[in-house]
Design a protein around this motif. Structure first.
Motif, PDB file in Angstrom:
ATOM      1  N   TRP A 162      53.506  54.533  43.358  1.00 24.07           N
ATOM      2  CA  TRP A 162      54.235  53.674  42.426  1.00 24.07           C
ATOM      3  C   TRP A 162      53.539  52.332  42.339  1.00 24.07           C
ATOM      4  O   TRP A 162      53.067  51.793  43.342  1.00 24.07           O
ATOM      5  N   LYS A 163      53.472  51.769  41.134  1.00 21.94           N
ATOM      6  CA  LYS A 163      52.819  50.482  40.915  1.00 21.94           C
ATOM      7  C   LYS A 163      53.788  49.313  40.951  1.00 21.94           C
ATOM      8  O   LYS A 163      53.386  48.178  40.692  1.00 21.94           O
ATOM      9  N   GLY A 164      55.054  49.586  41.258  1.00 22.79           N
ATOM     10  CA  GLY A 164      56.045  48.518  41.276  1.00 22.79           C
ATOM     11  C   GLY A 164      56.834  48.419  40.007  1.00 22.79           C
ATOM     12  O   GLY A 164      57.807  47.660  39.936  1.00 22.79           O
ATOM     13  N   PHE A 165      56.441  49.126  39.011  1.00 22.52           N
ATOM     14  CA  PHE A 165      57.178  49.178  37.748  1.00 22.52           C
ATOM     15  C   PHE A 165      56.858  50.525  37.091  1.00 22.52           C
ATOM     16  O   PHE A 165      55.866  51.172  37.397  1.00 22.52           O
ATOM     17  N   GLY A 166      57.721  50.933  36.189  1.00 24.67           N
ATOM     18  CA  GLY A 166      57.492  52.195  35.498  1.00 24.67           C
ATOM     19  C   GLY A 166      57.851  53.387  36.363  1.00 24.67           C
ATOM     20  O   GLY A 166      58.572  53.290  37.362  1.00 24.67           O
ATOM     21  N   SER A 167      57.324  54.529  35.994  1.00 24.57           N
ATOM     22  CA  SER A 167      57.632  55.775  36.689  1.00 24.57           C
ATOM     23  C   SER A 167      56.852  55.891  37.987  1.00 24.57           C
ATOM     24  O   SER A 167      55.820  55.230  38.189  1.00 24.57           O
ATOM     25  N   ARG A 200      48.029  45.170  49.277  1.00 20.42           N
ATOM     26  CA  ARG A 200      48.185  46.449  48.586  1.00 20.42           C
ATOM     27  C   ARG A 200      49.328  46.396  47.567  1.00 20.42           C
ATOM     28  O   ARG A 200      49.213  46.978  46.487  1.00 20.42           O
ATOM     29  N   ALA A 201      50.414  45.711  47.917  1.00 19.63           N
ATOM     30  CA  ALA A 201      51.574  45.696  47.030  1.00 19.63           C
ATOM     31  C   ALA A 201      51.388  44.779  45.835  1.00 19.63           C
ATOM     32  O   ALA A 201      51.715  45.150  44.704  1.00 19.63           O
ATOM     33  N   PHE A 202      50.831  43.572  46.047  1.00 21.98           N
ATOM     34  CA  PHE A 202      50.805  42.570  44.987  1.00 21.98           C
ATOM     35  C   PHE A 202      49.438  42.390  44.339  1.00 21.98           C
ATOM     36  O   PHE A 202      49.366  41.860  43.220  1.00 21.98           O
ATOM     37  N   GLU A 203      48.373  42.784  45.019  1.00 28.45           N
ATOM     38  CA  GLU A 203      47.049  42.672  44.428  1.00 28.45           C
ATOM     39  C   GLU A 203      46.576  44.006  43.856  1.00 28.45           C
ATOM     40  O   GLU A 203      46.078  44.063  42.736  1.00 28.45           O
ATOM     41  N   LEU A 204      46.725  45.079  44.625  1.00 27.38           N
ATOM     42  CA  LEU A 204      46.284  46.395  44.175  1.00 27.38           C
ATOM     43  C   LEU A 204      47.373  47.172  43.445  1.00 27.38           C
ATOM     44  O   LEU A 204      47.097  48.208  42.858  1.00 27.38           O
ATOM     45  N   ARG A 205      48.605  46.712  43.515  1.00 24.82           N
ATOM     46  CA  ARG A 205      49.756  47.391  42.899  1.00 24.82           C
ATOM     47  C   ARG A 205      49.928  48.808  43.447  1.00 24.82           C
ATOM     48  O   ARG A 205      50.253  49.734  42.714  1.00 24.82           O
ATOM     49  N   SER A 223      51.474  52.848  49.165  1.00 25.32           N
ATOM     50  CA  SER A 223      50.571  52.639  50.294  1.00 25.32           C
ATOM     51  C   SER A 223      50.995  51.434  51.125  1.00 25.32           C
ATOM     52  O   SER A 223      50.954  51.465  52.364  1.00 25.32           O
ATOM     53  N   ALA A 224      51.413  50.345  50.457  1.00 22.41           N
ATOM     54  CA  ALA A 224      51.880  49.159  51.183  1.00 22.41           C
ATOM     55  C   ALA A 224      53.106  49.477  52.021  1.00 22.41           C
ATOM     56  O   ALA A 224      53.229  49.016  53.169  1.00 22.41           O
ATOM     57  N   SER A 225      54.003  50.280  51.482  1.00 12.50           N
ATOM     58  CA  SER A 225      55.207  50.662  52.233  1.00 12.50           C
ATOM     59  C   SER A 225      54.841  51.515  53.442  1.00 12.50           C
ATOM     60  O   SER A 225      55.450  51.383  54.513  1.00 12.50           O
ATOM     61  N   ALA A 226      53.848  52.386  53.280  1.00 10.03           N
ATOM     62  CA  ALA A 226      53.407  53.205  54.418  1.00 10.03           C
ATOM     63  C   ALA A 226      52.843  52.326  55.531  1.00 10.03           C
ATOM     64  O   ALA A 226      53.112  52.551  56.720  1.00 10.03           O
ATOM     65  N   VAL A 227      52.058  51.307  55.154  1.00 10.86           N
ATOM     66  CA  VAL A 227      51.533  50.374  56.155  1.00 10.86           C
ATOM     67  C   VAL A 227      52.678  49.644  56.855  1.00 10.86           C
ATOM     68  O   VAL A 227      52.662  49.463  58.080  1.00 10.86           O
TER      69      VAL A 227
END
Length: 302
Positions: free
Chosen positions: A53-58, A266-271, A275-279
């Motif tokens: 997930w990119k933080g928005f959309g599906s 990962r969350a805010f730069e790479l979207r 992966s950020a949640s897994a870390v």
């Protein structure tokens, strides 16, 4: 007509049951707050880690793929390794220094102890952003540290401490040592103040020196404080973010990246929210495992 036997009203707990539930009723607001602000975000992060997930959309369900990708991720492995190195600077070194300084102060009965405790504890109450900015100026190529090296004739050692891959992590770690040392020393002084003076007098009458007195009396008496200090400082080392972000932003390369910074990047730069949640989940489990181990060792030795 014989009187009807008394019957207990249904739906209302007895006095004994109410008294047994009273402590839990007092804890209920705290449990609700803890669940809303700690458990619920953790559960949501675990849920996000199973999606791409990119933080928005599906979003797309990927199962454990985000966790499997971390195994082969060089930046993540570097972040874990750097965090373990920072544990030495945040926990081990401050504990050694704090124990020695506290023992010296306890033995010497220094005047103005209250003022001294306030001064050494001061880094704990200063915002880490302010600490990071101040130390970034000290470590700068034209900063105070390099100026001092030039004054004493060690100009060959001058460098950009935060920009050199060989010194950047140690430079960040030393800031952590400076921040945590006062907390550890204060905890040790608190534990040592509870030791009966008669024990030290008896040891001195038996001819025990300062070193023997420290290992025979002082160290065993502050095992509980040592365990608490290690738990607090290890948590600080593993979850450090603002210090790294403000000083090096994980660089140069990935020499100072840490798991908390990887979550942000990962969350805010790479979207890559999954992966950020897994870390974040792996970091949570690592903190929990290390501190459970430290606590159990402390309880067993006590």
């Amino acid at each position: 007509m014989a009187p009807r036997p008394a019957t207990r009203r249904r739906g209302r707990p007895s006095a004994v049951a109410r008294s047994a539930l009273t402590p839990y009723l007092f804890l209920l607001p705290a449990l609700l707050v803890y669940g809303a602000f700690s458990l619920y975000p953790l559960v949501r992060a675990a849920q996000f880690s199973l999606f791409e997930w990119k933080g928005f959309g599906s979003s797309t369900f990927v199962g454990l793929r985000n966790y499997l990708d971390l195994v082969a991720d060089e930046d993540f492995r570097a972040a874990i390794g750097n965090a373990l190195v920072l544990i030495a600077f945040y926990a081990v070194i401050p504990l050694a220094i704090g124990l020695v300084l506290a023992a010296i102060l306890r033995r010497g009965q220094v005047r103005g102890m209250g003022f001294f405790r306030t001064v050494v504890f001061l880094p704990q109450v200063i915002a880490l952003v302010v600490v990071a900015v101040a130390w970034r100026q000290i470590y700068a190529p034209t900063g105070l540290l390099n100026d001092l090296l030039r004054v004493v004739g060690l100009e060959s050692l001058t460098r950009g401490w935060l920009g050199d891959p060989g010194t950047a992590l140690a430079a960040v770690g030393f800031i952590g040592t400076w921040v945590e040392m006062g907390l550890v020393m204060l905890l040790m002084l608190s534990g040592m103040s509870r030791i009966p003076a008669e024990l030290f007098e008896a040891a001195r009458l038996d001819g025990a020196g300062a070193v023997r007195e420290f290992f025979a009396i002082t160290l065993p008496a502050v095992r509980g404080e040592i365990s608490v200090a290690l738990v607090l400082t290890i948590i600080a080392a593993l979850k450090t973010f603002d210090l790294v972000y403000m000083t090096t932003s994980g660089g140069p390369g990935n020499t100072t990246t840490v798991p908390s910074f990887e979550v942000y990047f990962r969350a805010f730069e790479l979207r890559e929210v999954g992966s950020a949640s897994a870390v974040a989940i792996v970091l949570t489990l690592l903190i929990f495992a290390i501190n459970v181990g430290v606590t159990r060792i402390g309880e067993r030795e006590a």
